[in-house]
Design a protein around this motif. Structure first.
Motif, PDB file in Angstrom:
ATOM      1  N   ASP A  23       0.816  -1.214   0.000  1.00  0.00           N
ATOM      2  CA  ASP A  23       0.000   0.000   0.000  1.00  0.00           C
ATOM      3  C   ASP A  23       0.850   1.265   0.000  1.00  0.00           C
ATOM      4  N   ALA A  24       2.063   1.189   0.530  1.00  0.00           N
ATOM      5  CA  ALA A  24       2.940   2.364   0.594  1.00  0.00           C
ATOM      6  C   ALA A  24       3.953   2.407  -0.544  1.00  0.00           C
ATOM      7  N   CYS A  25       4.112   1.289  -1.258  1.00  0.00           N
ATOM      8  CA  CYS A  25       5.113   1.196  -2.333  1.00  0.00           C
ATOM      9  C   CYS A  25       4.799   2.189  -3.448  1.00  0.00           C
ATOM     10  N   LEU A  26       5.820   2.938  -3.875  1.00  0.00           N
ATOM     11  CA  LEU A  26       5.672   3.920  -4.949  1.00  0.00           C
ATOM     12  C   LEU A  26       5.896   3.311  -6.329  1.00  0.00           C
ATOM     13  N   ASP A  27       6.288   2.045  -6.387  1.00  0.00           N
ATOM     14  CA  ASP A  27       6.574   1.355  -7.642  1.00  0.00           C
ATOM     15  C   ASP A  27       7.693   2.057  -8.414  1.00  0.00           C
ATOM     16  N   CYS A  28       8.695   2.531  -7.680  1.00  0.00           N
ATOM     17  CA  CYS A  28       9.778   3.297  -8.298  1.00  0.00           C
ATOM     18  C   CYS A  28      10.961   2.433  -8.725  1.00  0.00           C
ATOM     19  N   GLY A  29      11.118   1.247  -8.122  1.00  0.00           N
ATOM     20  CA  GLY A  29      12.209   0.359  -8.479  1.00  0.00           C
ATOM     21  C   GLY A  29      13.522   0.633  -7.784  1.00  0.00           C
ATOM     22  N   ALA A  30      13.547   1.574  -6.856  1.00  0.00           N
ATOM     23  CA  ALA A  30      14.795   1.892  -6.146  1.00  0.00           C
ATOM     24  C   ALA A  30      15.314   0.681  -5.385  1.00  0.00           C
ATOM     25  N   CYS A  31      14.422  -0.106  -4.835  1.00  0.00           N
ATOM     26  CA  CYS A  31      14.823  -1.294  -4.083  1.00  0.00           C
ATOM     27  C   CYS A  31      15.512  -2.315  -4.990  1.00  0.00           C
ATOM     28  N   ALA A  32      14.958  -2.495  -6.181  1.00  0.00           N
ATOM     29  CA  ALA A  32      15.542  -3.442  -7.126  1.00  0.00           C
ATOM     30  C   ALA A  32      16.924  -3.009  -7.555  1.00  0.00           C
ATOM     31  N   GLY A  33      17.120  -1.711  -7.724  1.00  0.00           N
ATOM     32  CA  GLY A  33      18.425  -1.193  -8.101  1.00  0.00           C
ATOM     33  C   GLY A  33      19.453  -1.297  -7.003  1.00  0.00           C
ATOM     34  N   ALA A  34      19.005  -1.294  -5.755  1.00  0.00           N
ATOM     35  CA  ALA A  34      19.912  -1.335  -4.614  1.00  0.00           C
ATOM     36  C   ALA A  34      20.280  -2.760  -4.203  1.00  0.00           C
ATOM     37  N   CYS A  35      19.466  -3.725  -4.553  1.00  0.00           N
ATOM     38  CA  CYS A  35      19.659  -5.104  -4.098  1.00  0.00           C
ATOM     39  C   CYS A  35      20.802  -5.805  -4.851  1.00  0.00           C
ATOM     40  N   PRO A  36      21.763  -6.366  -4.108  1.00  0.00           N
ATOM     41  CA  PRO A  36      22.880  -7.042  -4.766  1.00  0.00           C
ATOM     42  C   PRO A  36      22.533  -8.403  -5.375  1.00  0.00           C
TER      43      PRO A  36
END
Length: 56
Positions: A36-49
């Motif tokens: 519900d709070a996710c902005l769907d920006c993909g920052a997490c995917a870019g940060a994950c090793p």
């Protein structure tokens, strides 16, 4: 669509640190995203090793 974190998560916290919405927290054995709070920006995917976050 919100992002989700797969079982590939290594609990490093990089996704939580990179999330501008602050919607990622420690779960049971992996980090979890509050859809519900996710902005769907993909920052997490870019940060994950290991590429654990992906679009649902």
């Amino acid at each position: 669509m919100a992002y989700v974190i797969s079982d590939d998560c290594i609990m490093c916290g990089a996704c939580a640190d990179g999330c501008p919405a602050g919607c990622i927290s420690e779960g049971d054995g992996k980090y979890v995203i509050d859809a519900d709070a996710c902005l769907d920006c993909g920052a997490c995917a870019g940060a994950c090793p290991v590429g654990a976050p992906s679009q649902a």
